[in-house]
Design a protein around this motif. Structure first.
Motif, PDB file in Angstrom:
ATOM      1  N   THR A 209      33.292  40.403  45.309  1.00 12.57           N
ATOM      2  CA  THR A 209      33.621  39.981  43.941  1.00 12.57           C
ATOM      3  C   THR A 209      32.899  40.816  42.901  1.00 12.57           C
ATOM      4  O   THR A 209      33.477  41.191  41.867  1.00 12.57           O
ATOM      5  CB  THR A 209      33.283  38.494  43.740  1.00 12.57           C
ATOM      6  N   ARG A 212      34.592  44.198  42.670  1.00 11.86           N
ATOM      7  CA  ARG A 212      35.891  44.091  42.000  1.00 11.86           C
ATOM      8  C   ARG A 212      35.698  43.904  40.494  1.00 11.86           C
ATOM      9  O   ARG A 212      36.389  44.546  39.688  1.00 11.86           O
ATOM     10  CB  ARG A 212      36.686  42.925  42.583  1.00 11.86           C
ATOM     11  N   THR A 213      34.766  43.059  40.113  1.00 12.17           N
ATOM     12  CA  THR A 213      34.486  42.838  38.694  1.00 12.17           C
ATOM     13  C   THR A 213      34.011  44.114  38.024  1.00 12.17           C
ATOM     14  O   THR A 213      34.421  44.436  36.902  1.00 12.17           O
ATOM     15  CB  THR A 213      33.433  41.728  38.516  1.00 12.17           C
TER      16      THR A 213
END
Length: 313
Positions: A209, A212-213
């Motif tokens: 995550t 991806r962020t």
């Protein structure tokens, strides 16, 4: 573009390329080989013609018949061309892909294209260390903002990536990415594309995550409208697209497979930035495991005034 002489399914790349499908049951049959070659040539010529009609200057180099180079149609993996006159040469995982690096191709760019080469960055010595970086397949470049995006894989070594970034003055954004079965995605350019004002990304493939962020945040900070595609769309080569320029306008080259996978909103975002030029290349996608973007080694070199430059400076 390199017009293939011996297009085929490459057994030396199949283990790391889940997009590549063996054309069973007739592998090795002379009639099958001839049919694949003929289909690949038709698709190649259709792409070259479509780009030419759209106003893009297309340089076509012929592949040499020997030794057999089944992936010669994908030149962006072994060479890249840069605004400052740099040509970069890359270390390739498959031994039979190393034969694709041919001085004749580079000489054609200089002589026929009228471009100037002032420096060659040669990373191919890393093959002796079994460390690879397969050009703009492994690395997706935001050339305007000097950012290089890359997912690690057997074909994308972080040490070589660091050397590339230092020599060509890019900041790095690295991450892990997998397909639906959990396999590492072999090349970054099947999950990601960056134009001057847009980016196509398969966010689902970046499992971490935080990574991806970070990718999405950097793209937004550099002014890109993001088209976030699914893994299913990625498998249809929806991210394997390339922004090109003609004298009149920008355009996006992509396959009809990729275009057909996009929904109306995603397509509208791309069309707001450039005209779409779709071409069917089903044989090349299925058997070669690469798409339209892989077939194009975009040239950013400056035009020369006189002389041919030194390809080995």
């Amino acid at each position: 573009m390199v017009r293939p002489a011996r297009f085929a399914c490459n057994p030396q790349t199949a283990a790391s390329n889940a997009f590549q499908r063996d054309p069973t049951p007739l592998v090795g049959d002379d009639r099958q080989a001839g049919a694949l070659q003929a289909a690949a040539l038709r698709e190649f010529d259709e792409l070259a013609t479509a780009l030419d009609r759209a106003g893009v200057e297309v340089l076509i180099a012929p592949d040499s018949d020997q030794p057999a180079k089944p992936d010669a149609i994908f030149p962006n993996n072994w060479v890249s061309f840069h605004h400052d006159g740099t040509v970069a040469l890359y270390p390739m995982l498959a031994p039979n892909r190393r034969w694709e690096r041919r001085d004749e191709v580079l000489e054609q760019v200089v002589r026929k294209g009228g471009f100037r080469v002032s420096r060659t960055v040669d990373l191919t010595h890393r093959e002796a260390e079994e460390k690879y970086l397969e050009g703009t397949g492994s690395v997706v470049l935001d050339r305007v903002h000097r950012m290089a995006y890359a997912c690690s894989s057997p074909r994308t070594d972080l040490d070589v990536l660091g050397e590339f970034a230092q020599l060509l003055d890019y900041d790095l954004m690295t991450f892990d990415a997998t397909d639906g079965s959990g396999r590492a995605i072999y090349h970054t350019n099947v999950l990601m594309a960056i134009g001057t004002g847009f980016a196509v990304v398969c966010g689902d493939s970046i499992a971490n995550t935080a990574h991806r962020t970070a990718v999405f945040s950097k793209l937004r900070a550099t002014g890109h409208d993001i088209v976030d595609i699914t893994r299913e769309q990625m498998a249809q080569f929806a991210a394997n697209v390339l922004e090109l320029a003609s004298p009149a306008a920008k355009l996006i080259a992509l396959s009809t497979t990729a275009l057909d996978s996009l929904n109306r909103t995603q397509r509208a975002i791309l069309e707001s930035h450039a005209a779409l030029v779709p071409v069917p290349i089903p044989t090349i996608e299925r058997v070669g495991g690469g798409g339209v973007r892989c077939m194009l080694a975009e040239i950013h070199l400056p035009k020369r005034d006189t002389g041919y430059g030194d390809l080995r400076t």
